[in-house]
Scaffold this motif. Structure first.
Motif, mmCIF file in Angstrom:
data_model
loop_
_atom_site.group_PDB
_atom_site.id
_atom_site.type_symbol
_atom_site.label_atom_id
_atom_site.label_comp_id
_atom_site.label_asym_id
_atom_site.label_seq_id
_atom_site.Cartn_x
_atom_site.Cartn_y
_atom_site.Cartn_z
ATOM 1 N N TYR A 1 8.034 4.543 2.744
ATOM 2 C CA TYR A 1 6.900 5.013 1.934
ATOM 3 C C TYR A 1 6.978 4.470 0.513
ATOM 4 N N CYS B 1 5.947 0.761 0.493
ATOM 5 C CA CYS B 1 4.498 0.628 0.680
ATOM 6 C C CYS B 1 3.746 1.056 -0.572
ATOM 7 N N SER B 2 4.243 2.077 -1.242
ATOM 8 C CA SER B 2 3.613 2.522 -2.488
ATOM 9 C C SER B 2 3.731 1.455 -3.569
ATOM 10 N N SER C 1 1.284 -1.422 -2.699
ATOM 11 C CA SER C 1 -0.125 -1.104 -2.926
ATOM 12 C C SER C 1 -0.447 -0.989 -4.408
ATOM 13 N N PRO D 1 0.070 4.245 2.163
ATOM 14 C CA PRO D 1 -0.242 3.553 0.899
ATOM 15 C C PRO D 1 -0.836 2.167 1.094
ATOM 16 N N HIS E 1 -4.613 1.133 0.770
ATOM 17 C CA HIS E 1 -5.245 0.767 -0.508
ATOM 18 C C HIS E 1 -5.319 -0.748 -0.687
#
Length: 446
Positions: free
Chosen positions: A226, A229-230, A233, A267, A270
């Motif tokens: 996570y 991916c954050s 993005s 994420p 986005h």
């Protein structure tokens, strides 16, 4: 006169079951028959590409026969020890005196020492036209990265390694990337940990990447996935290609009864310009119709989508998707060309050709090969697959990440059964497409 544009010397071929290539004798003959005072450049006046693969230091010096001013692409692959690494750096240091300006350089070198890393930055001081660069992950020291930061046109960086020797490759300790030092960098492939990759992509002043790939021998972990991916993005909202390739053979926190949820990758929704997403691992991913709808809404232009199609056959796999979910994806994504899924049942649905995208590649990885209640599974599945892939399209199935990357499977895993089933399906699909072509040719004659 015969002009040679590309030279590929592969001394590993005997080890791969091929006929042995002449090695030193071949090059000695070239030297023997070379006219007096004729340089290598006049022997190979338009040689553009050199690929050199050798386990022996004795044959390595002959590479200088082919390092001529016209060469713009050089790839060196060496399994050998540190002495071979020294021979490699000596050859690279000859590029500047020979007035060779490379656009592409890829090095795969298994062993090295500090002397190799110390001399490497000097090579890049003269290779200012490099656009594509591939280096082993241990080369990303502060001194090397600083030298690379002076390359004005570097657009593509690839962390190179020998897949069969991943366990010997060290990463993380010497990794010191500051991508902000590469303002024109467009494509990057890293070989490092999830945590380190997340840290790299979270740093300020990121270049605007079009492609990001992370490859390692870890397994997906809840928080780390996570976070990465954050970071992607947040810093790379306009990115078009993402690949997270995690080829670990170790147990994961996710199991067949509690597979990896797609929400970990939310994420990435986005990243609206995404056209290719590859998520590959030995563990299974869980998603539902709502997730498919979210993907289709976020990524309307996606053409390649791979969602862990080849989980490890050594685990008890109760999760996955029914085969009919393939048509659910092709209905939702207007531009989809390549799809990878793990299938746990062979349930199919009725397909309407009017609203279906035909795939060029359908990758079903290690998917199941039998289903109770289907009288003739091969026939039913073949008819379905023939409708979801286009003629000349490719069906890939009957494999797993563990089989490809680690060679850990045996017959008890059911690999042979699945491979045989999907091989039969692929042959039937080809026959169905061929029969359709024959009917199309016959109709105008009526």
């Amino acid at each position: 006169m015969v002009y040679i544009y590309s030279m590929d010397y592969d001394a590993y071929r005997p080890y791969r079951g091929h006929h042995a290539l002449p090695s030193r004798h071949l090059f000695d003959q070239i030297l023997l028959h070379r006219p007096n005072r004729m340089s290598s450049g006049s022997m190979f006046p338009i040689l553009n590409e050199v690929v050199w693969q050798t386990p022996s230091r004795s044959t390595f010096p002959y590479i200088t026969l082919f390092l001529v001013p016209s060469v713009v692409s050089l790839e060196i692959n060496c399994y050998g020890g540190k002495l071979l690494a020294h021979a490699c750096i000596e050859a690279l240091e000859l590029l500047a005196p020979m007035q060779i300006a490379l656009f592409k350089l890829e090095l795969r070198i298994l062993k090295h020492d500090h002397a190799f890393l110390h001399r490497l930055p000097t090579v890049f001081a003269y290779q200012t036209r490099l656009v594509h660069l591939g280096l082993p992950p241990y080369c990303a020291t502060r001194q090397v990265v600083k030298a690379l930061g002076r390359l004005p046109d570097l657009e593509d960086y690839l962390a190179t390694f020998f897949e069969e020797y991943q366990s010997l490759m060290n990463y993380g300790k010497e990794f010191d990337w500051e991508l902000g030092a590469f303002p024109v960098l467009k494509k990057v492939t890293l070989y490092t940990s999830l945590a380190e990759a997340s840290s790299i992509m979270a740093r300020p002043y990121q270049p605007r990447l079009t492609r990001f790939t992370l490859s390692n021998r870890e397994t997906f972990r809840d928080g780390s996935v996570y976070d990465l991916c954050s970071s992607l993005s947040a810093s790379q909202s306009s990115i078009t290609t993402i690949g997270l390739l995690m080829y670990s053979d170790k147990p994961s926190e996710f199991t067949a009864r509690s597979p990896m949820p797609f929400s970990l990758f939310h994420p990435l929704l986005h990243c609206r310009g995404l056209t290719e997403l590859r998520l590959e691992s030995h563990i299974m991913m869980a998603y539902d119709d709502a997730d498919i709808s979210s993907m289709a809404s976020a990524w309307p232009d996606v053409s390649t989508l791979s969602l862990c199609p080849a989980p490890d056959l050594r685990f008890d796999l109760d999760g996955g998707q029914p085969l009919r979910s393939v048509s659910a994806f092709t209905r939702s994504f207007a531009h989809l060309k390549e799809l990878g899924l793990y299938i746990n049942t062979l349930d199919v649905d009725t397909i309407s050709d009017a609203h279906l995208v035909e795939l060029s590649v359908l990758d079903l990885g290690s998917s199941i090969a039998a289903h109770e209640g289907v009288e003739d599974a091969v026939s039913v599945v073949s008819e379905y697959v023939a409708k979801v892939i286009k003629p000349q399209g490719k069906l890939k199935a009957g494999r797993s990440v563990s089989h490809i990357r680690f060679l850990l499977l045996d017959d008890t895993d059911g690999y042979d059964t699945r491979a045989a089933f999907w091989s039969t399906v692929a042959a039937n699909v080809e026959k169905i497409h061929d029969s359709g072509k024959d009917r199309g040719r016959e109709e105008p004659r009526r």
